[in-house]
Design a protein around this motif. Structure first.
Motif, PDB file in Angstrom:
ATOM      1  N   ARG A 265      48.523  65.045  10.809  1.00 55.81           N
ATOM      2  CA  ARG A 265      49.366  64.444   9.778  1.00 55.81           C
ATOM      3  C   ARG A 265      50.598  65.303   9.485  1.00 55.81           C
ATOM      4  NH1 ARG A 265      45.643  63.629   4.785  1.00 55.81           N
ATOM      5  NH2 ARG A 265      47.649  63.020   3.910  1.00 55.81           N
TER       6      ARG A 265
ATOM      7  N   ASP B 214      47.344  64.741  -1.005  1.00 60.59           N
ATOM      8  CA  ASP B 214      46.067  64.108  -0.695  1.00 60.59           C
ATOM      9  C   ASP B 214      45.008  64.977  -1.337  1.00 60.59           C
ATOM     10  OD1 ASP B 214      43.538  64.191   1.126  1.00 60.59           O
ATOM     11  OD2 ASP B 214      44.474  62.265   1.584  1.00 60.59           O
ATOM     12  N   SER B 215      44.133  64.395  -2.122  1.00 57.26           N
ATOM     13  CA  SER B 215      43.192  65.188  -2.913  1.00 57.26           C
ATOM     14  C   SER B 215      42.282  66.047  -2.034  1.00 57.26           C
ATOM     15  CB  SER B 215      42.343  64.271  -3.801  1.00 57.26           C
ATOM     16  OG  SER B 215      41.637  63.326  -3.017  1.00 57.26           O
TER      17      SER B 215
END
Length: 249
Positions: free
Chosen positions: A110, A121-122
């Motif tokens: 990513r 993003d957690s």
């Protein structure tokens, strides 16, 4: 199936110069093995053979029983082999947090989202925070890497490498350039590495070696002179004469 890394009769020639000679060793899960020897012994060349930066002239390298001798470096990273370098290889204009986040995103394929605009993003952020905490880097998380002391930069590099979740980790002179007053940071970080991680430490700092290694291999002129426990190595007359007593380290 045999697990971990196995090196069998590996040699490397550059023309008529033979820099590695029939090296055989095992690096099982959880190993803490140090590779020592005088300058020019062939230690970094051997590390580059393991990671795929160099291809052996003869012999084989196995990971979990599979021959990886001809696999490219990127494929070996994906298989779980990682290496830190003598000179820190960091993004100096980015924060410590961003440096740790990038290999996580790369591992998850990513990285492009970071280059465009990373929205967070957690799961990724949780892993970033956990990694920073493990290496006691939370107080420095938002500092630019270029503003850190050198010993702190080495910790960031180690955290970055561990973010790739390797199974085999090669530490190429982790204490190089680190002031003696900060060497405890590196020693403590190595001691905190995951217990099942296989670690090969290439180092001149004998205090670090005897502090963290449970097995030591002495390399001289591209071949293994002797290997054994730290106590066996410290008492070996050949080692004392050719390495420890020669002022190297």
């Amino acid at each position: 199936m045999t697990t971990g890394l196995q090196v069998r009769n590996v040699s490397k020639n550059f023309g008529g110069l033979r820099v590695a000679r029939d090296i055989t060793l095992d690096l099982p899960a959880g190993a803490r093995t140090a590779l020592i020897g005088p300058n020019g012994a062939g230690k970094t060349t051997f590390a580059n053979l393991i990671i795929g930066a160099l291809e052996p002239t003869s012999g084989s390298i196995y990971l979990d029983g599979h021959d990886i001798s001809k696999l490219p470096e990127a494929t070996r990273v994906g298989a779980g082999i990682a290496k830190t370098f003598q000179i820190t290889n960091l993004f100096r204009s980015l924060s410590v947090r961003d440096n740790v986040r990038l290999p996580i995103l790369e591992r998850e394929r990513r990285t492009a989202s970071f280059l465009r605009r990373y929205d967070g993003d957690s799961a990724v952020e949780e892993e970033v925070e956990k990694t920073l905490a493990e290496f006691q880097l939370l107080p420095l998380a938002d500092h630019l890497v270029r503003n850190l002391a050198y010993g702190q930069q080495r910790l960031v590099e180690l955290a970055l490498t561990l973010s790739l979740k390797p199974r085999i980790l090669i530490l190429d002179e982790p204490a190089a350039g680190v002031p003696s007053s900060d060497s405890h940071l590196i020693i403590d970080a190595i001691k905190r590495l995951p217990a099942d991680l296989s670690v090969l430490i290439i180092e001149h700092d004998m205090e670090l070696v005897f502090e963290v290694a449970n097995r030591i291999i002495v390399l001289v002129n591209g071949t293994i002179l002797v290997e054994g426990t730290p106590q066996e190595i410290s008492q070996d007359p050949k080692v004392r004469e050719l390495y420890l007593g020669a002022g190297h380290g």
